[in-house]
Design a protein around this motif. Structure first.
Motif, PDB file in Angstrom:
ATOM      1  N   THR A   7      -6.613 -28.938  21.310  1.00 30.98           N
ATOM      2  CA  THR A   7      -5.767 -28.126  22.186  1.00 30.98           C
ATOM      3  C   THR A   7      -4.785 -28.958  22.999  1.00 30.98           C
ATOM      4  OG1 THR A   7      -7.412 -28.208  23.962  1.00 30.98           O
ATOM      5  CG2 THR A   7      -7.567 -26.375  22.409  1.00 30.98           C
ATOM      6  N   MET A   8      -4.929 -30.276  22.985  1.00 37.19           N
ATOM      7  CA  MET A   8      -4.067 -31.120  23.800  1.00 37.19           C
ATOM      8  C   MET A   8      -2.729 -31.358  23.130  1.00 37.19           C
ATOM      9  SD  MET A   8      -6.940 -33.905  25.040  1.00 37.19           S
ATOM     10  CE  MET A   8      -5.775 -34.908  25.967  1.00 37.19           C
ATOM     11  N   GLN A   9      -1.707 -31.546  23.956  1.00 42.76           N
ATOM     12  CA  GLN A   9      -0.360 -31.835  23.463  1.00 42.76           C
ATOM     13  C   GLN A   9       0.164 -33.062  24.186  1.00 42.76           C
ATOM     14  OE1 GLN A   9       1.086 -27.856  24.480  1.00 42.76           O
ATOM     15  NE2 GLN A   9       1.391 -27.439  22.308  1.00 42.76           N
ATOM     16  N   ALA A  10       0.912 -33.903  23.452  1.00 44.42           N
ATOM     17  CA  ALA A  10       1.363 -35.173  24.008  1.00 44.42           C
ATOM     18  C   ALA A  10       2.820 -35.420  23.665  1.00 44.42           C
ATOM     19  CB  ALA A  10       0.501 -36.312  23.486  1.00 44.42           C
ATOM     20  N   SER A  34      -3.295 -31.134  19.207  1.00 42.24           N
ATOM     21  CA  SER A  34      -2.693 -30.198  18.254  1.00 42.24           C
ATOM     22  C   SER A  34      -1.278 -30.618  17.898  1.00 42.24           C
ATOM     23  CB  SER A  34      -2.689 -28.786  18.834  1.00 42.24           C
ATOM     24  OG  SER A  34      -1.925 -28.737  20.036  1.00 42.24           O
ATOM     25  N   SER A  35      -0.595 -31.314  18.803  1.00 43.10           N
ATOM     26  CA  SER A  35       0.755 -31.790  18.513  1.00 43.10           C
ATOM     27  C   SER A  35       1.054 -33.026  19.357  1.00 43.10           C
ATOM     28  CB  SER A  35       1.806 -30.709  18.787  1.00 43.10           C
ATOM     29  OG  SER A  35       1.787 -30.320  20.148  1.00 43.10           O
ATOM     30  N   VAL A  36       1.799 -33.947  18.736  1.00 43.33           N
ATOM     31  CA  VAL A  36       2.250 -35.161  19.410  1.00 43.33           C
ATOM     32  C   VAL A  36       3.741 -35.307  19.139  1.00 43.33           C
ATOM     33  CG1 VAL A  36       2.004 -37.659  19.630  1.00 43.33           C
ATOM     34  CG2 VAL A  36      -0.007 -36.255  19.107  1.00 43.33           C
ATOM     35  N   TRP A  37       4.546 -35.070  20.167  1.00 47.18           N
ATOM     36  CA  TRP A  37       5.986 -35.250  20.051  1.00 47.18           C
ATOM     37  C   TRP A  37       6.296 -36.738  20.157  1.00 47.18           C
ATOM     38  CZ3 TRP A  37       9.054 -30.965  19.270  1.00 47.18           C
ATOM     39  CH2 TRP A  37       8.482 -29.720  19.558  1.00 47.18           C
ATOM     40  N   GLN A  42      15.235 -44.245  15.919  1.00 49.86           N
ATOM     41  CA  GLN A  42      15.274 -44.215  14.462  1.00 49.86           C
ATOM     42  C   GLN A  42      14.059 -43.473  13.927  1.00 49.86           C
ATOM     43  OE1 GLN A  42      15.496 -48.367  13.367  1.00 49.86           O
ATOM     44  NE2 GLN A  42      17.709 -48.444  13.646  1.00 49.86           N
ATOM     45  N   GLN A  43      14.221 -42.885  12.767  1.00 51.43           N
ATOM     46  CA  GLN A  43      13.118 -42.158  12.162  1.00 51.43           C
ATOM     47  C   GLN A  43      11.944 -43.097  11.924  1.00 51.43           C
ATOM     48  OE1 GLN A  43      13.581 -38.756  11.525  1.00 51.43           O
ATOM     49  NE2 GLN A  43      11.363 -38.707  11.303  1.00 51.43           N
ATOM     50  N   ARG A  44      10.767 -42.690  12.359  1.00 46.91           N
ATOM     51  CA  ARG A  44       9.561 -43.490  12.155  1.00 46.91           C
ATOM     52  C   ARG A  44       8.622 -42.737  11.233  1.00 46.91           C
ATOM     53  NH1 ARG A  44       5.162 -41.874  14.750  1.00 46.91           N
ATOM     54  NH2 ARG A  44       4.263 -43.958  14.845  1.00 46.91           N
ATOM     55  N   PRO A  45       7.894 -43.462  10.360  1.00 50.18           N
ATOM     56  CA  PRO A  45       6.931 -42.779   9.495  1.00 50.18           C
ATOM     57  C   PRO A  45       5.803 -42.186  10.308  1.00 50.18           C
ATOM     58  CG  PRO A  45       6.643 -45.157   9.353  1.00 50.18           C
ATOM     59  CD  PRO A  45       7.887 -44.913  10.165  1.00 50.18           C
ATOM     60  N   GLY A  46       5.383 -40.986   9.945  1.00 49.90           N
ATOM     61  CA  GLY A  46       4.271 -40.361  10.651  1.00 49.90           C
ATOM     62  C   GLY A  46       2.948 -40.766  10.033  1.00 49.90           C
ATOM     63  N   HIS A  47       2.015 -41.195  10.868  1.00 47.64           N
ATOM     64  CA  HIS A  47       0.707 -41.599  10.365  1.00 47.64           C
ATOM     65  C   HIS A  47      -0.395 -40.700  10.905  1.00 47.64           C
ATOM     66  CE1 HIS A  47       2.466 -45.170   8.632  1.00 47.64           C
ATOM     67  NE2 HIS A  47       2.991 -45.489   9.807  1.00 47.64           N
ATOM     68  N   GLY A  48      -0.017 -39.600  11.518  1.00 50.31           N
ATOM     69  CA  GLY A  48      -1.023 -38.713  12.081  1.00 50.31           C
ATOM     70  C   GLY A  48      -1.467 -37.667  11.075  1.00 50.31           C
ATOM     71  N   ALA A  49      -2.303 -36.764  11.545  1.00 53.22           N
ATOM     72  CA  ALA A  49      -2.727 -35.653  10.706  1.00 53.22           C
ATOM     73  C   ALA A  49      -1.517 -34.784  10.366  1.00 53.22           C
ATOM     74  CB  ALA A  49      -3.786 -34.834  11.436  1.00 53.22           C
ATOM     75  N   GLY A  51       1.116 -32.220  10.233  1.00 51.30           N
ATOM     76  CA  GLY A  51       1.580 -31.228  11.190  1.00 51.30           C
ATOM     77  C   GLY A  51       1.389 -31.609  12.639  1.00 51.30           C
ATOM     78  N   THR A  52       0.670 -32.709  12.910  1.00 50.70           N
ATOM     79  CA  THR A  52       0.431 -33.094  14.300  1.00 50.70           C
ATOM     80  C   THR A  52       1.640 -33.798  14.899  1.00 50.70           C
ATOM     81  OG1 THR A  52      -1.938 -33.331  13.881  1.00 50.70           O
ATOM     82  CG2 THR A  52      -1.070 -34.391  15.851  1.00 50.70           C
ATOM     83  N   ILE A  53       2.195 -34.773  14.171  1.00 48.84           N
ATOM     84  CA  ILE A  53       3.347 -35.538  14.668  1.00 48.84           C
ATOM     85  C   ILE A  53       4.616 -34.707  14.547  1.00 48.84           C
ATOM     86  CG2 ILE A  53       4.775 -37.577  14.306  1.00 48.84           C
ATOM     87  CD1 ILE A  53       2.130 -38.290  15.466  1.00 48.84           C
ATOM     88  N   GLN A  54       5.332 -34.602  15.674  1.00 51.28           N
ATOM     89  CA  GLN A  54       6.604 -33.874  15.722  1.00 51.28           C
ATOM     90  C   GLN A  54       7.708 -34.870  16.104  1.00 51.28           C
ATOM     91  OE1 GLN A  54       6.610 -30.620  14.898  1.00 51.28           O
ATOM     92  NE2 GLN A  54       4.386 -30.595  14.708  1.00 51.28           N
ATOM     93  N   PRO A  55       8.395 -35.474  15.127  1.00 53.18           N
ATOM     94  CA  PRO A  55       9.352 -36.529  15.435  1.00 53.18           C
ATOM     95  C   PRO A  55      10.702 -35.984  15.911  1.00 53.18           C
ATOM     96  CG  PRO A  55       9.234 -36.212  13.067  1.00 53.18           C
ATOM     97  CD  PRO A  55       8.222 -35.269  13.674  1.00 53.18           C
TER      98      PRO A  55
END
Length: 246
Positions: A7-10, A34-37, A42-49, A51-55
């Protein structure tokens, strides 16, 4: 006690740097979130679950900062964690000054802009939305060399001064947020010497065992944020959790 159930957002500002990237990756894999903005130049590769990483990309202009903050606040029910991991020590035309004669206006302005002005602008843009966050813990990358009381060596004029100015800005912000957003905890964080591009030219004299990997620092920062609740005060802490004198 850590929250469970995703439920946490960062929000991580400066997610393209070594520490910011490590924090974003750690939280992206953490089932509490649930989400990490992630905000970077520059675009960074997402290594999270999935749908979690929101770049999000930024140029760190005032217009960008305002627009991104507005979007994150509108799309997040409430933020639980914010890390602002911005900093510069050297560039192609500047570095830490060893003497007064080395001071130059253009390099001082750039060091102040990245280390003090931009973090404060991000915090200012997010401030209005923090009222709806019942428990939001915010860490801003500072440095031990920003301590006036701890300065026994001198030098590094621009970087020291910019971090000291940041600390004062955060102190004022903590007083204001204690009235406006009582669920917010603000922390000025010294990560130690981290194996990143920022410290690379200055690693030769680092004692054995004191050059840290970004993942280690991200873990320590995460643990410190978990362990500090809102109390209306600004904490100035190093990676061990020890208080640094102002």
């Amino acid at each position: 006690m850590k929250e469970v159930g995703g439920t946490m957002q960062a929000l991580v500002v400066g997610a393209g740097g070594g520490i910011g990237s490590a924090v974003a990756d750690r939280w992206g894999r953490d089932p509490r979130f649930s989400s990490v903005w992630t905000v970077s130049r520059q675009q960074r590769p997402g290594h999270g679950a999935e749908g979690t990483i929101q770049p999000l990309l930024t140029r760190h202009t005032e217009e960008d900062i305002a627009a991104i903050s507005k979007r994150v606040l509108e799309e997040s029910e409430s933020l639980s964690r914010i890390v602002i991991a911005l900093g510069t020590l050297h560039g192609p035309s500047y570095g830490p000054e060893k003497s007064l004669e080395a001071l130059r206006q253009t390099s001082m302005q750039e060091v102040y802009r990245v280390n003090c002005i931009l973090p404060m602008l991000w915090l200012a843009a997010l401030a209005s939305g923090l009222r709806k966050s019942p428990d939001c813990r915010i860490a801003v990358l500072s440095a031990r060399v920003g301590s006036i009381g701890d300065n026994a060596l001198g030098g590094w004029y621009s970087y020291r001064s910019a971090k000291a100015a940041l600390n004062m800005g955060l102190r004022s912000a903590s007083i204001e947020l204690a009235r406006r957003a009582k669920g917010v905890k603000l922390m000025a964080f010294h990560p130690g010497t981290v194996d990143t591009a920022l410290s690379e030219p200055f690693q030769r004299g680092v004692p054995e065992g004191k050059l840290f990997e970004p993942d280690f620092v991200a873990t320590r920062l995460d643990e410190l944020l978990d362990g500090h609740v809102a109390n209306g005060e600004l904490s100035y802490l190093d990676w061990e959790g020890k208080t640094i004198p102002w």
